[in-house]
Design a protein around this motif. Structure first.
Motif, PDB file in Angstrom:
ATOM      1  N   VAL A 298       0.834  -1.200   0.000  1.00 32.79           N
ATOM      2  CA  VAL A 298       0.000   0.000   0.000  1.00 32.79           C
ATOM      3  C   VAL A 298       0.870   1.252   0.000  1.00 32.79           C
ATOM      4  N   CYS A 299       1.928   1.250   0.788  1.00 38.60           N
ATOM      5  CA  CYS A 299       2.817   2.403   0.823  1.00 38.60           C
ATOM      6  C   CYS A 299       3.421   2.667  -0.552  1.00 38.60           C
TER       7      CYS A 299
ATOM      8  N   GLN B 163       2.288   1.715  -3.494  1.00 38.25           N
ATOM      9  CA  GLN B 163       1.254   2.099  -4.455  1.00 38.25           C
ATOM     10  C   GLN B 163       0.845   3.562  -4.262  1.00 38.25           C
ATOM     11  N   VAL B 164       0.608   3.963  -3.004  1.00 37.22           N
ATOM     12  CA  VAL B 164       0.175   5.329  -2.728  1.00 37.22           C
ATOM     13  C   VAL B 164       1.299   6.320  -2.994  1.00 37.22           C
TER      14      VAL B 164
ATOM     15  N   SER C  21       0.998   9.924  -4.706  1.00 36.20           N
ATOM     16  CA  SER C  21       0.794  11.026  -3.753  1.00 36.20           C
ATOM     17  C   SER C  21       2.021  11.369  -2.930  1.00 36.20           C
TER      18      SER C  21
ATOM     19  N   ALA D 293       2.515  10.441   2.325  1.00 30.64           N
ATOM     20  CA  ALA D 293       1.142   9.939   2.239  1.00 30.64           C
ATOM     21  C   ALA D 293       1.124   8.420   2.238  1.00 30.64           C
ATOM     22  N   GLY D 294       2.064   7.804   1.546  1.00 29.54           N
ATOM     23  CA  GLY D 294       2.129   6.345   1.502  1.00 29.54           C
ATOM     24  C   GLY D 294       2.351   5.747   2.869  1.00 29.54           C
TER      25      GLY D 294
ATOM     26  N   VAL E 187      -0.898   6.247   5.080  1.00 32.72           N
ATOM     27  CA  VAL E 187      -1.987   5.357   4.661  1.00 32.72           C
ATOM     28  C   VAL E 187      -1.671   3.923   5.053  1.00 32.72           C
TER      29      VAL E 187
ATOM     30  N   TYR F  23      -5.779  -5.794  -5.762  1.00 33.96           N
ATOM     31  CA  TYR F  23      -5.361  -4.393  -5.739  1.00 33.96           C
ATOM     32  C   TYR F  23      -4.180  -4.127  -6.672  1.00 33.96           C
ATOM     33  N   THR F  24      -3.226  -5.063  -6.708  1.00 32.85           N
ATOM     34  CA  THR F  24      -2.009  -4.859  -7.506  1.00 32.85           C
ATOM     35  C   THR F  24      -2.056  -5.574  -8.850  1.00 32.85           C
TER      36      THR F  24
END
Length: 313
Positions: free
Chosen positions: A80-81, A83-84, A88, A92-93, A96, A137-138
């Motif tokens: 998630v880190c 990807q974000v 952003s 932000a990663g 989140v 998600y990926t």
């Protein structure tokens, strides 16, 4: 002298550090390179990743729980880190990823408190859901990410000590206070000893459960971020080793798998010992399969020993 000897015999954390010292001496004598400063620094650095996860695992094991979703949360946080951060930015990663990790812990606790599911069932189901969700998600291709903050945290050092280890020690200090010096820690020990008796004496079971499982998942998320900084890439399976090894570190450190007894400092020794043993097996050219078999058999033996001790205590 007799009192001191008896105290050491029952101090499992001290025994864990003793075994660690003997194993490290054997590694220096029978394997190449384990006596150098750079080797010690690298082993302590890599032990920090496991150690952070194991601290969280100790919090839930002490209250007679277990978290089998930590491996999925490690991967979740890193993926998630990355990807974000790609869209952003790194800050932000990180935020989140930590928020999502914390949410997983809260979901685990909700299943235990409100649905009355066994910890093993609830956390294993959560981990399975996360693994599937990450794949969706990926689309099976997680991103890489170079985030300066995480890179520095994972690879830089201060006064020769890796920053990852400094972070681990700071987390350990906070967890020692939480578990051994705070009221919430006393509640966790009480739940590990006897949940019915704890409820009867007014222990806030829901609050304690939510706090400990949230902390466990959050720490797994932190470990995932540090691993992302160390490797520079995320993977759907990067957390897999930590499910087994985090439990093993807790047990090797002298904490009863049935809860109620143990000390977090023993978990530190357990994480260092497992990292050292893994490095030794690699140095002796053992493949991944035999290494996993050896660690699995060790955990089974320890679980049987502690279960028998608890029944006969």
């Amino acid at each position: 002298m007799t009192t001191i000897r008896a105290g050491l015999r029952h101090n499992r954390a001290a025994w864990a550090f003793g075994v660690l010292a003997l194993t490290w001496l054997a590694a220096i004598l029978f394997a190449n390179g384990f006596g150098s400063v750079s080797s010690v620094r690298y082993l302590v650095q890599t032990a920090s990743f496991l150690g952070i996860v194991a601290v969280g695992q100790t919090l839930v094991v002490m209250m007679s729980g277990i978290d089998l979703s930590v491996s999925a949360v490690v991967a979740l946080s890193a993926v998630v880190c990355a990807q974000v951060a790609a869209g952003s930015g790194g800050t932000a990663g990180v935020l989140v990823a930590l928020a999502v990790s914390l949410l997983v812990g809260l979901v685990n606790a909700a299943g235990l408190v409100w649905l009355h599911l066994p910890p093993m069932v609830m956390t294993l189901a959560t981990g399975t859901v996360i693994a599937g969700a990450l794949l969706i998600y990926t689309n099976g291709s997680p991103r890489s990410a170079q985030i300066p903050l995480l890179d520095a945290l994972a690879n830089d050092s201060v006064a020769g000590i890796p920053l990852a280890t400094v972070l681990w020690l700071g987390i350990c200090a906070a967890a020692v206070w939480l578990l051994h010096l705070s009221r919430l820690g006393r509640y966790a020990f009480a739940l590990g000893t006897s949940e019915p008796a704890s409820r009867a004496t007014g222990v806030p079971v829901p609050v304690t459960t939510f706090a400990m499982y949230a902390a466990c998942a959050l720490l797994a998320g932190v470990a995932g971020l540090v691993l992302l900084g160390f490797t520079g890439t995320s993977s759907l399976t990067m957390g897999n080793p930590y499910q087994l090894l985090s439990i093993a570190a807790v047990v090797l450190g002298g904490t009863s798998i049935l809860g109620g007894r143990g000390h977090l400092l023993g978990t530190v020794a357990g994480a260092l010992l497992l990292t050292l043993l893994t490095a030794l097996l690699v140095a002796w050219n053992l493949d991944e399969g035999p290494r996993q078999v050896a660690l699995g058999l060790l955990i089974i033996v320890l679980l049987l020993a502690y279960a028998r001790e608890r029944r006969t205590a």
